[in-house]
Design a protein around this motif. Structure first.
Motif, PDB file in Angstrom:
ATOM      1  N   LYS A 341       0.853  -1.181   0.000  1.00 46.82           N
ATOM      2  CA  LYS A 341       0.000   0.000   0.000  1.00 46.82           C
ATOM      3  C   LYS A 341       0.885   1.226   0.000  1.00 46.82           C
ATOM      4  O   LYS A 341       1.696   1.392   0.910  1.00 46.82           O
ATOM      5  N   LYS A 342       0.755   2.046  -0.989  1.00 43.38           N
ATOM      6  CA  LYS A 342       1.469   3.322  -1.055  1.00 43.38           C
ATOM      7  C   LYS A 342       2.956   3.192  -0.732  1.00 43.38           C
ATOM      8  O   LYS A 342       3.439   3.780   0.237  1.00 43.38           O
ATOM      9  N   GLN A 343       3.670   2.419  -1.478  1.00 52.56           N
ATOM     10  CA  GLN A 343       5.120   2.279  -1.268  1.00 52.56           C
ATOM     11  C   GLN A 343       5.499   1.687   0.086  1.00 52.56           C
ATOM     12  O   GLN A 343       6.586   1.926   0.606  1.00 52.56           O
ATOM     13  N   HIS A 344       4.586   0.919   0.665  1.00 53.13           N
ATOM     14  CA  HIS A 344       4.896   0.217   1.905  1.00 53.13           C
ATOM     15  C   HIS A 344       4.514  -1.251   1.739  1.00 53.13           C
ATOM     16  O   HIS A 344       3.484  -1.553   1.151  1.00 53.13           O
ATOM     17  N   ILE A 345       5.356  -2.127   2.282  1.00 53.61           N
ATOM     18  CA  ILE A 345       4.974  -3.534   2.336  1.00 53.61           C
ATOM     19  C   ILE A 345       4.237  -3.751   3.658  1.00 53.61           C
ATOM     20  O   ILE A 345       4.711  -3.321   4.705  1.00 53.61           O
ATOM     21  N   LEU A 346       3.060  -4.372   3.576  1.00 50.72           N
ATOM     22  CA  LEU A 346       2.269  -4.601   4.787  1.00 50.72           C
ATOM     23  C   LEU A 346       2.247  -6.087   5.105  1.00 50.72           C
ATOM     24  O   LEU A 346       1.840  -6.893   4.280  1.00 50.72           O
ATOM     25  N   ILE A 347       2.699  -6.414   6.294  1.00 47.45           N
ATOM     26  CA  ILE A 347       2.633  -7.810   6.732  1.00 47.45           C
ATOM     27  C   ILE A 347       1.657  -7.865   7.891  1.00 47.45           C
ATOM     28  O   ILE A 347       1.859  -7.209   8.903  1.00 47.45           O
ATOM     29  N   VAL A 393       7.678  -0.290  11.003  1.00 49.94           N
ATOM     30  CA  VAL A 393       7.020  -0.073  12.293  1.00 49.94           C
ATOM     31  C   VAL A 393       6.035  -1.206  12.546  1.00 49.94           C
ATOM     32  O   VAL A 393       5.492  -1.788  11.617  1.00 49.94           O
ATOM     33  N   ILE A 394       5.826  -1.501  13.828  1.00 46.28           N
ATOM     34  CA  ILE A 394       4.909  -2.582  14.199  1.00 46.28           C
ATOM     35  C   ILE A 394       3.728  -1.993  14.945  1.00 46.28           C
ATOM     36  O   ILE A 394       3.903  -1.205  15.848  1.00 46.28           O
ATOM     37  N   ASP A 395       2.545  -2.390  14.510  1.00 48.89           N
ATOM     38  CA  ASP A 395       1.336  -1.933  15.175  1.00 48.89           C
ATOM     39  C   ASP A 395       0.634  -3.176  15.727  1.00 48.89           C
ATOM     40  O   ASP A 395       0.439  -4.144  15.000  1.00 48.89           O
ATOM     41  N   VAL A 396       0.309  -3.161  17.009  1.00 46.72           N
ATOM     42  CA  VAL A 396      -0.311  -4.340  17.615  1.00 46.72           C
ATOM     43  C   VAL A 396      -1.750  -4.022  17.995  1.00 46.72           C
ATOM     44  O   VAL A 396      -2.009  -3.044  18.693  1.00 46.72           O
ATOM     45  N   LYS A 397      -2.666  -4.846  17.488  1.00 45.24           N
ATOM     46  CA  LYS A 397      -4.058  -4.713  17.902  1.00 45.24           C
ATOM     47  C   LYS A 397      -4.428  -5.993  18.618  1.00 45.24           C
ATOM     48  O   LYS A 397      -4.245  -7.068  18.074  1.00 45.24           O
ATOM     49  N   SER A 398      -4.934  -5.857  19.829  1.00 39.70           N
ATOM     50  CA  SER A 398      -5.233  -7.083  20.550  1.00 39.70           C
ATOM     51  C   SER A 398      -6.403  -6.889  21.486  1.00 39.70           C
ATOM     52  O   SER A 398      -6.598  -5.812  22.036  1.00 39.70           O
ATOM     53  N   GLU A 399      -7.177  -7.938  21.621  1.00 37.84           N
ATOM     54  CA  GLU A 399      -8.280  -7.883  22.571  1.00 37.84           C
ATOM     55  C   GLU A 399      -8.220  -9.134  23.421  1.00 37.84           C
ATOM     56  O   GLU A 399      -8.110 -10.248  22.894  1.00 37.84           O
ATOM     57  N   LYS A 400      -8.234  -8.954  24.738  1.00 38.21           N
ATOM     58  CA  LYS A 400      -8.123 -10.084  25.653  1.00 38.21           C
ATOM     59  C   LYS A 400      -9.219 -11.108  25.357  1.00 38.21           C
ATOM     60  O   LYS A 400     -10.393 -10.752  25.303  1.00 38.21           O
ATOM     61  N   GLY A 401      -8.793 -12.331  25.119  1.00 39.49           N
ATOM     62  CA  GLY A 401      -9.758 -13.393  24.877  1.00 39.49           C
ATOM     63  C   GLY A 401     -10.208 -13.545  23.431  1.00 39.49           C
ATOM     64  O   GLY A 401     -10.797 -14.549  23.070  1.00 39.49           O
ATOM     65  N   LYS A 402      -9.943 -12.527  22.610  1.00 38.97           N
ATOM     66  CA  LYS A 402     -10.423 -12.579  21.218  1.00 38.97           C
ATOM     67  C   LYS A 402      -9.302 -12.904  20.238  1.00 38.97           C
ATOM     68  O   LYS A 402      -9.485 -13.623  19.266  1.00 38.97           O
ATOM     69  N   GLY A 403      -8.131 -12.289  20.435  1.00 34.99           N
ATOM     70  CA  GLY A 403      -7.042 -12.530  19.494  1.00 34.99           C
ATOM     71  C   GLY A 403      -6.169 -11.315  19.287  1.00 34.99           C
ATOM     72  O   GLY A 403      -6.416 -10.253  19.862  1.00 34.99           O
ATOM     73  N   THR A 404      -5.160 -11.511  18.464  1.00 33.21           N
ATOM     74  CA  THR A 404      -4.148 -10.471  18.280  1.00 33.21           C
ATOM     75  C   THR A 404      -3.808 -10.339  16.802  1.00 33.21           C
ATOM     76  O   THR A 404      -3.808 -11.324  16.078  1.00 33.21           O
ATOM     77  N   THR A 405      -3.565  -9.098  16.360  1.00 32.13           N
ATOM     78  CA  THR A 405      -3.066  -8.908  14.994  1.00 32.13           C
ATOM     79  C   THR A 405      -1.839  -8.023  15.023  1.00 32.13           C
ATOM     80  O   THR A 405      -1.853  -6.937  15.599  1.00 32.13           O
ATOM     81  N   PHE A 406      -0.768  -8.524  14.440  1.00 31.33           N
ATOM     82  CA  PHE A 406       0.437  -7.722  14.286  1.00 31.33           C
ATOM     83  C   PHE A 406       0.458  -7.171  12.871  1.00 31.33           C
ATOM     84  O   PHE A 406       0.312  -7.911  11.909  1.00 31.33           O
ATOM     85  N   LEU A 407       0.595  -5.850  12.759  1.00 31.07           N
ATOM     86  CA  LEU A 407       0.679  -5.249  11.439  1.00 31.07           C
ATOM     87  C   LEU A 407       2.043  -4.579  11.295  1.00 31.07           C
ATOM     88  O   LEU A 407       2.364  -3.647  12.023  1.00 31.07           O
ATOM     89  N   ILE A 408       2.815  -5.095  10.349  1.00 27.10           N
ATOM     90  CA  ILE A 408       4.161  -4.551  10.145  1.00 27.10           C
ATOM     91  C   ILE A 408       4.175  -3.767   8.839  1.00 27.10           C
ATOM     92  O   ILE A 408       3.698  -4.245   7.815  1.00 27.10           O
ATOM     93  N   LYS A 409       4.667  -2.534   8.911  1.00 31.13           N
ATOM     94  CA  LYS A 409       4.711  -1.673   7.732  1.00 31.13           C
ATOM     95  C   LYS A 409       6.166  -1.394   7.397  1.00 31.13           C
ATOM     96  O   LYS A 409       6.884  -0.776   8.186  1.00 31.13           O
ATOM     97  N   ILE A 410       6.596  -1.830   6.241  1.00 34.27           N
ATOM     98  CA  ILE A 410       7.995  -1.622   5.869  1.00 34.27           C
ATOM     99  C   ILE A 410       8.060  -0.666   4.673  1.00 34.27           C
ATOM    100  O   ILE A 410       7.478  -0.954   3.622  1.00 34.27           O
ATOM    101  N   PRO A 411       8.731   0.452   4.800  1.00 32.18           N
ATOM    102  CA  PRO A 411       8.839   1.379   3.680  1.00 32.18           C
ATOM    103  C   PRO A 411       9.775   0.817   2.597  1.00 32.18           C
ATOM    104  O   PRO A 411      10.711   0.093   2.914  1.00 32.18           O
ATOM    105  N   VAL A 412       9.485   1.154   1.351  1.00 31.21           N
ATOM    106  CA  VAL A 412      10.310   0.631   0.258  1.00 31.21           C
ATOM    107  C   VAL A 412      11.301   1.700  -0.182  1.00 31.21           C
ATOM    108  O   VAL A 412      10.887   2.825  -0.452  1.00 31.21           O
TER     109      VAL A 412
END
Ligand code: ADP
Ligand code: MG
Length: 412
Positions: A341-347, A393-412
């Motif tokens: 997305k917009k010159q960034h790799i999103l993992i 950069v790493i962005d962490v979204k998490s909810e107790k009991g529901k799950g976790t998502t790690f979003l890593i944005k790497i500029p190109v």
């Protein structure tokens, strides 16, 4: 009049001062409530001590703390202020209660609406927008007042001038202070974090380097011993086992070394596809044991330079944590999505596991922080270090009991 203005300004500065002195080092959710409470007190003080103009008009700065809380905190946080404002205004009495009530209702409906967008803006923009919000609120208030009065004499224009200039001045000064505090806190956290990574990776580099040499020497002699004809078959088995264990130790040390510094031979310029697929295949058996389904999608075409081993290690650590988080729930889905997305790799790596609280999220990446019986607490440290090296950069979204998502944005 000037003295009252200064007094009002002091009321407004007070929460800012308290935050700098007492709370700068402790970011937690109680701070929010304390901030709202302090803003409420400030607002009440502003109403209680309005600015008296020579020609007989009064106005106050109540909407400055109100707008600040509305913009930074949204509906949830500004609501107590709204209630308090009107209760207090009612208690004060007088004819102005109803217009004040209607006007504050309009403000409380309109301003927090922009809160989410406001928070995402850059600091400079926020200063401008908050000031604009203060001017606009006061402007509309004055227009309403003018319409009610009917005749617009020179005194009214003088009031307008005074009210607007004070609001612009006070709001912009406050916003500059607030933004500077925010920047300071962010900078300090960043420095602390990178300092931590530096210490650990230097330590790892020196230790693993020192251990590797004796390991190599020992394994060389053991190999010679294995070829000797003077030892019994059972002794040969012992030697063979020792060699295996030495190999394992060497592997662990190699991992540490690769973690410590990017190795020239490992650098590639690519789109992560090879690494993502390789690591996914490696993790499959582990996922199957724990009844975890793996969903993998890849759609990235952007290339960037990175250390192959480190990225692989980083992905494996994240997959492993995800699967381990679902282990206790008896299974789930691990979603891996790599896109651009917009010159960034999103993992994006999501799990449906036990999740984390806000507190636990802030602890992620600290050395030896682990909630697992046999955890090392080094996995996330490695992840942060590897992502740091590719300026991601790493962005962490998490909810107790529901799950976790790690979003890593790497500029190109
Ligand atoms: P370890 O896995 O050895 O415990 P890590 O550094 O990999 O060490 O992880 C540190 C801690 O972070 C874990 O013990 C766990 O509490 C938490 N954690 C990491 N990833 C997740 C996840 N996906 N879901 C829930 N908790 C997680
Ligand atoms: Mg781990």
């Amino acid at each position: 009049m000037f003295e009252t203005l200064l007094l009002n300004f002091l009321f407004l500065l007070f929460p800012v001062l308290i935050v700098v002195i007492f709370f700068e080092n402790k970011a937690n959710r109680y701070n929010n409530k304390i901030l709202v409470a302090m803003s409420a007190v400030t607002m009440l003080l502003c109403i209680a001590k309005p600015i008296q103009l020579d020609m007989g008009f009064i106005f106050d700065l109540r909407y400055v703390p109100f707008i600040l809380v509305a913009l930074f905190g949204g509906y949830k946080n500004v609501f107590p202020l709204y209630v308090l404002l009107n209760v207090y205004r009612f208690y004060v009495g007088g004819a102005g209660f109803l217009p004040s009530f209607l006007f504050s209702t309009a403000v409380v409906l309109a301003v927090p609406f922009f809160s989410k967008r406001f928070i995402r803006l850059r600091a400079n923009r926020r200063i401008v927008w908050a000031t604009a919000a203060a001017v606009l609120t006061m402007g509309i208030y004055l227009v309403v007042l003018g319409l009610m009065k009917g005749t617009l004499d020179s005194q009214f224009w003088l009031l307008t001038l005074y009210a607007l200039t004070t609001h612009v001045m006070v709001m912009s000064i406050l916003m500059i202070l607030i933004e500077q505090i925010i920047t300071n806190i962010k900078n300090r956290d960043r420095i602390l974090h990178s300092e931590r990574l530096n210490v650990v990776s230097e330590l790892a580099a020196s230790v693993s380097h020192e251990i590797r040499n004796p390991l190599t020497v020992t394994s060389g002699f053991l190999q010679l011993l294995k070829k000797s004809n003077n030892i019994s078959p059972q002794e040969k088995d012992y030697v063979e086992l020792s060699l295996q264990e030495l190999n394992r130790a060497e592997k662990i040390v190699s991992d540490f070394l690769s973690f410590a510094k990017p190795q020239f031979g490992n650098m590639v310029h690519s789109n992560l596809r090879a690494e993502a697929e390789y690591t996914k295949n490696i993790i499959m058996p582990f996922a199957a044991i724990h009844k975890v389904e793996v969903q993998f999608t890849f759609s990235n075409t952007l290339n960037t330079s990175y250390d192959k081993n480190q990225i692989q290690q980083c992905l494996i650590n994240l997959y492993k944590n995800g699967i381990e988080a679902m282990k206790e729930k008896g299974g789930g889905t691990l979603t891996i999505d790599i896109s651009e997305k917009k010159q960034h790799i999103l993992i994006s790596i999501g799990d449906t596991g036990i999740g984390m609280t806000k507190d636990e999220i802030t602890r992620l990446g600290k050395p030896y922080y682990s909630t697992k019986k046999e955890g090392t607490g080094l996995g996330m440290l490695m992840v942060y270090s590897a992502v740091n090296k590719v300026k991601g950069v790493i962005d962490v979204k998490s909810e107790k009991g529901k799950g976790t998502t790690f979003l890593i944005k790497i500029p190109v």
